[in-house]
Design a protein around this motif. Structure first.
Motif, short mmCIF file in Angstrom:
data_model
loop_
_atom_site.label_atom_id
_atom_site.label_comp_id
_atom_site.label_asym_id
_atom_site.label_seq_id
_atom_site.Cartn_x
_atom_site.Cartn_y
_atom_site.Cartn_z
N TYR A 26 1.60 3.26 -3.32
CA TYR A 26 0.06 3.89 -4.11
C TYR A 26 -0.35 4.88 -3.22
O TYR A 26 -1.28 5.74 -4.03
CB TYR A 26 -0.77 2.67 -4.12
CG TYR A 26 -0.18 1.53 -4.99
CD1 TYR A 26 -0.21 1.63 -6.31
CD2 TYR A 26 0.06 0.31 -4.36
CE1 TYR A 26 0.06 0.53 -7.15
CE2 TYR A 26 0.65 -0.81 -5.08
CZ TYR A 26 0.81 -0.31 -6.55
OH TYR A 26 1.26 -1.52 -7.14
N VAL A 27 0.09 5.32 -2.13
CA VAL A 27 -0.25 6.49 -1.41
C VAL A 27 -0.22 7.67 -2.22
O VAL A 27 0.93 8.10 -2.79
CB VAL A 27 0.25 6.71 0.01
CG1 VAL A 27 -0.09 8.02 0.65
CG2 VAL A 27 -0.14 5.53 0.91
N GLY A 28 -1.37 8.50 -2.35
CA GLY A 28 -1.41 9.65 -3.00
C GLY A 28 -1.91 9.62 -4.60
O GLY A 28 -2.15 10.33 -5.01
N SER A 69 -6.31 0.65 4.32
CA SER A 69 -6.10 1.30 2.88
C SER A 69 -7.48 1.71 2.28
O SER A 69 -8.64 0.80 2.59
CB SER A 69 -5.46 0.54 1.76
OG SER A 69 -4.07 0.01 2.40
N THR A 79 -8.63 9.03 -4.19
CA THR A 79 -7.07 9.15 -3.64
C THR A 79 -6.81 8.01 -2.87
O THR A 79 -7.38 7.84 -1.81
CB THR A 79 -6.77 10.23 -3.08
OG1 THR A 79 -7.02 11.44 -4.23
CG2 THR A 79 -5.14 10.52 -2.95
N PHE A 80 -5.74 7.00 -3.16
CA PHE A 80 -5.59 6.05 -2.31
C PHE A 80 -4.73 6.60 -1.01
O PHE A 80 -3.82 7.31 -1.18
CB PHE A 80 -4.52 5.17 -3.13
CG PHE A 80 -4.22 3.60 -2.49
CD1 PHE A 80 -5.14 2.68 -2.64
CD2 PHE A 80 -3.28 3.55 -1.60
CE1 PHE A 80 -4.86 1.40 -1.98
CE2 PHE A 80 -3.03 2.44 -1.08
CZ PHE A 80 -3.80 1.29 -1.26
N GLU A 81 -5.18 6.13 0.10
CA GLU A 81 -4.66 6.38 1.12
C GLU A 81 -4.41 5.28 2.42
O GLU A 81 -5.21 4.62 2.07
CB GLU A 81 -5.51 7.68 1.84
CG GLU A 81 -5.30 8.88 1.22
CD GLU A 81 -3.92 9.77 0.75
OE1 GLU A 81 -2.98 9.41 1.62
OE2 GLU A 81 -4.03 10.42 -0.09
N ASN A 82 -3.53 5.58 3.24
CA ASN A 82 -3.64 4.62 4.34
C ASN A 82 -3.73 5.48 5.58
O ASN A 82 -3.48 6.55 5.83
CB ASN A 82 -2.04 4.04 4.44
CG ASN A 82 -1.75 3.04 3.42
OD1 ASN A 82 -2.90 2.14 2.96
ND2 ASN A 82 -0.62 2.97 3.05
N ARG A 83 -4.21 4.58 6.60
CA ARG A 83 -4.25 5.22 8.08
C ARG A 83 -4.18 3.97 9.15
O ARG A 83 -4.47 2.84 8.63
CB ARG A 83 -5.68 6.08 8.32
CG ARG A 83 -6.90 5.30 8.41
CD ARG A 83 -7.85 6.30 9.03
NE ARG A 83 -9.22 5.30 9.14
CZ ARG A 83 -10.15 5.48 8.73
NH1 ARG A 83 -10.52 6.19 7.40
NH2 ARG A 83 -11.33 4.83 8.97
N SER A 92 0.73 -1.15 0.04
CA SER A 92 -0.14 -0.03 0.05
C SER A 92 0.81 1.14 0.03
O SER A 92 0.39 2.53 -0.53
CB SER A 92 -1.00 -0.03 1.17
OG SER A 92 -0.21 -0.02 2.29
N ASP A 93 1.89 1.24 0.56
CA ASP A 93 2.58 2.49 0.50
C ASP A 93 3.11 2.94 -0.64
O ASP A 93 3.18 4.20 -1.00
CB ASP A 93 4.12 2.30 1.59
CG ASP A 93 3.58 2.30 3.15
OD1 ASP A 93 2.75 2.76 3.55
OD2 ASP A 93 4.47 1.87 3.72
#
Length: 142
Positions: free
Chosen positions: A59-61, A134, A123-127, A56-57
């Motif tokens: 693809y962030v943003g 994701s 927008t692809f994001e993680n938290r 996932s990192d």
């Protein structure tokens, strides 16, 4: 043996994602997405979502456009709605999905009924919410 199978599946998913992105140029497609899975075959989209969640990192943003079946879930404790696009593989035996957060209440009101087809771009994001989570933020319905 199981670990080897899992590694091979991840490798296959990554390769399928690369193939699906081969036609994309930097800066996104005509639809404004960096990664457009909306026209890909079920297997390619399924593998791409799996690869995105596994790494996932990377693809962030990125702006992601995806089509699939709309799923809606309600938290029983507070009534909060959660939306996801679900993609089945070609055999129909396996599913992957990604949650999306509509950009506004008006956008959420435009959603079709649960289980209908939907295309979203966000927008692809993680938290971190007890675990890495994701999702697509500021999603619009296409």
């Amino acid at each position: 043996m199981r670990a080897l199978c899992k590694k091979l599946m991840r490798l296959a998913a990554a390769l399928l994602l690369l193939i699906s992105l081969a036609g994309c140029s930097g800066g996104g497609t005509a639809g404004g997405a960096d990664i457009d899975l909306s026209e890909d075959s079920a297997n390619v989209a399924y593998a791409a979502i799996a690869a995105m969640i596994d790494d996932s990192d990377a693809y962030v943003g990125k702006t992601v456009k995806v089509s699939g079946q709309l799923m809606i879930d309600v938290e029983p404790e507070n009534g909060k709605l959660h939306y996801a696009v679900i993609i089945s593989d070609a055999a129909g035996c396996c599913v992957r999905g990604i949650e999306f957060i509509p950009c506004s209440a008006d956008e959420a009101a435009r959603l079709p009924q649960a289980y209908d087809s939907v295309t979203v771009i966000g927008t692809f994001e993680n938290r971190m919410d007890g675990y890495l989570y994701s999702h697509l933020e500021n999603a619009r319905i296409e």
